[in-house]
Design a protein around this motif. Structure first.
Motif, PDB file in Angstrom:
ATOM      1  N   UNK A 138       0.834  -1.207   0.000  1.00 19.21           N
ATOM      2  CA  UNK A 138       0.000   0.000   0.000  1.00 19.21           C
ATOM      3  C   UNK A 138       0.866   1.254   0.000  1.00 19.21           C
ATOM      4  N   UNK A 139       1.967   1.221   0.747  1.00 18.10           N
ATOM      5  CA  UNK A 139       2.885   2.369   0.797  1.00 18.10           C
ATOM      6  C   UNK A 139       3.544   2.605  -0.554  1.00 18.10           C
ATOM      7  N   UNK A 140       3.995   1.534  -1.203  1.00 20.16           N
ATOM      8  CA  UNK A 140       4.617   1.682  -2.527  1.00 20.16           C
ATOM      9  C   UNK A 140       3.636   2.265  -3.547  1.00 20.16           C
ATOM     10  N   UNK A 141       2.402   1.793  -3.505  1.00 15.41           N
ATOM     11  CA  UNK A 141       1.385   2.307  -4.422  1.00 15.41           C
ATOM     12  C   UNK A 141       1.104   3.777  -4.128  1.00 15.41           C
ATOM     13  N   UNK A 220       9.718  -7.943  -6.122  1.00 17.90           N
ATOM     14  CA  UNK A 220       8.405  -8.586  -6.194  1.00 17.90           C
ATOM     15  C   UNK A 220       7.292  -7.616  -5.804  1.00 17.90           C
ATOM     16  N   UNK A 221       7.529  -6.829  -4.737  1.00 16.87           N
ATOM     17  CA  UNK A 221       6.549  -5.824  -4.319  1.00 16.87           C
ATOM     18  C   UNK A 221       6.348  -4.760  -5.397  1.00 16.87           C
ATOM     19  N   UNK A 222       7.454  -4.318  -5.992  1.00 20.61           N
ATOM     20  CA  UNK A 222       7.379  -3.275  -7.014  1.00 20.61           C
ATOM     21  C   UNK A 222       6.667  -3.773  -8.257  1.00 20.61           C
ATOM     22  N   UNK A 223       6.900  -5.019  -8.636  1.00 23.32           N
ATOM     23  CA  UNK A 223       6.177  -5.605  -9.769  1.00 23.32           C
ATOM     24  C   UNK A 223       4.675  -5.576  -9.506  1.00 23.32           C
ATOM     25  N   UNK A 224       4.312  -5.943  -8.281  1.00 20.83           N
ATOM     26  CA  UNK A 224       2.896  -5.977  -7.908  1.00 20.83           C
ATOM     27  C   UNK A 224       2.285  -4.577  -7.903  1.00 20.83           C
ATOM     28  N   UNK A 225       3.106  -3.583  -7.550  1.00 20.89           N
ATOM     29  CA  UNK A 225       2.629  -2.200  -7.469  1.00 20.89           C
ATOM     30  C   UNK A 225       2.660  -1.487  -8.819  1.00 20.89           C
ATOM     31  N   UNK A 226       3.222  -2.141  -9.829  1.00 20.15           N
ATOM     32  CA  UNK A 226       3.335  -1.513 -11.138  1.00 20.15           C
ATOM     33  C   UNK A 226       4.414  -0.457 -11.192  1.00 20.15           C
ATOM     34  N   UNK A 227       5.496  -0.705 -10.471  1.00 21.39           N
ATOM     35  CA  UNK A 227       6.618   0.249 -10.374  1.00 21.39           C
ATOM     36  C   UNK A 227       7.796  -0.269 -11.194  1.00 21.39           C
TER      37      UNK A 227
END
Length: 254
Positions: A138-141, A220-227
């Protein structure tokens, strides 16, 4: 949280749920960490802003700014800076330095900003605190959604491989005549630091708990966030990242 917020005092096994809301708001947090290297931090800001080639008068967000030392320096470099932090006490202190190009506000990093920034900096391992894993995504998004179309974001995190390898299990650090008894350990994918001390006849016990994110975890988190991860550095001089040797994990993304 109010201005007269008192530190959470734990005599038994300390709770780590949202530990940062109490620990960061105490004067003891700033006493323990007051010897952090300001000059090194300024060199990092110089290197980072030059690398990003930010436009003149760029709008910069210092996310989890604490008392604002990096936000203040960034504004001195000519940028329009907003410092944001969850700690009301830290923001009250930082706000004493406000001017037309520098402002501060209490803000939860899990929530996006209405305004857009040319650069967002999340510095000195100010990520991975949350009890709920979903809050990290949520923070990355929220960071992504707060960037302008041409903006860049930076997360400066510890290199967990190096930290775990060199972890000092126990030490006593004396600052301002307070003996901070510190224990460190790794448990269930987190790095813990337990801090016990006495001051004016009162016993205090705080626990820091940070998710031991590796580069792979962030990817992995960034991929999920579209980053899109653009570059990775291993120290404040922006040298190449080495998995086992680098002191930091500095990620540039958009």
């Amino acid at each position: 949280m109010s201005e007269d917020h008192k530190p959470t005092i734990n005599h038994q096994e300390p709770s780590t749920k949202n530990w940062f809301t109490s620990w960061f708001d105490t004067p003891y947090y700033h006493i323990l960490y007051k010897e952090r290297n300001y000059r090194e931090a300024q060199i990092f800001m110089d290197n980072l802003t030059q690398y990003l080639n930010l436009p003149d008068k760029a709008k910069v967000l210092d996310l989890a700014c604490g008392k604002g030392r990096h936000a203040i320096y960034l504004s001195q470099l000519g940028y329009t800076v907003l410092g944001a932090d969850l700690s009301e006490n830290s923001i009250a202190e930082a706000s004493k330095n406000s001017n037309t190009h520098l402002s501060f506000k209490v803000h939860d990093m899990r929530e996006p900003f209405e305004e857009k920034f040319d650069a967002i900096f999340n510095l000195f391992t100010s990520f991975g605190y949350f009890e709920d894993e979903a809050d990290n995504l949520k923070t990355l998004i929220a960071i992504k959604d707060s960037l302008s179309e041409t903006g860049f974001a930076v997360i400066d995190f510890m290199n967990v491989n190096q930290v775990i390898e060199t972890l000092v299990p126990e030490e006593v650090k004396t600052v301002d005549q307070i003996d901070f008894h510190i224990k460190r350990y790794v448990k269930e994918g987190h790095i813990y630091k337990e801090i016990s001390f006495e001051d004016q006849g009162q016993h205090y016990h705080f626990t820091e708990k940070v998710r031991a994110f590796s580069l792979k975890d962030f990817q992995e988190l960034m991929d999920e966030a579209g980053i899109y991860l653009l570059d990775i550095f291993g120290d404040y001089k922006l040298k190449k990242f080495h998995k086992t040797e680098s002191e930091r994990l500095i990620m540039i993304f958009k």
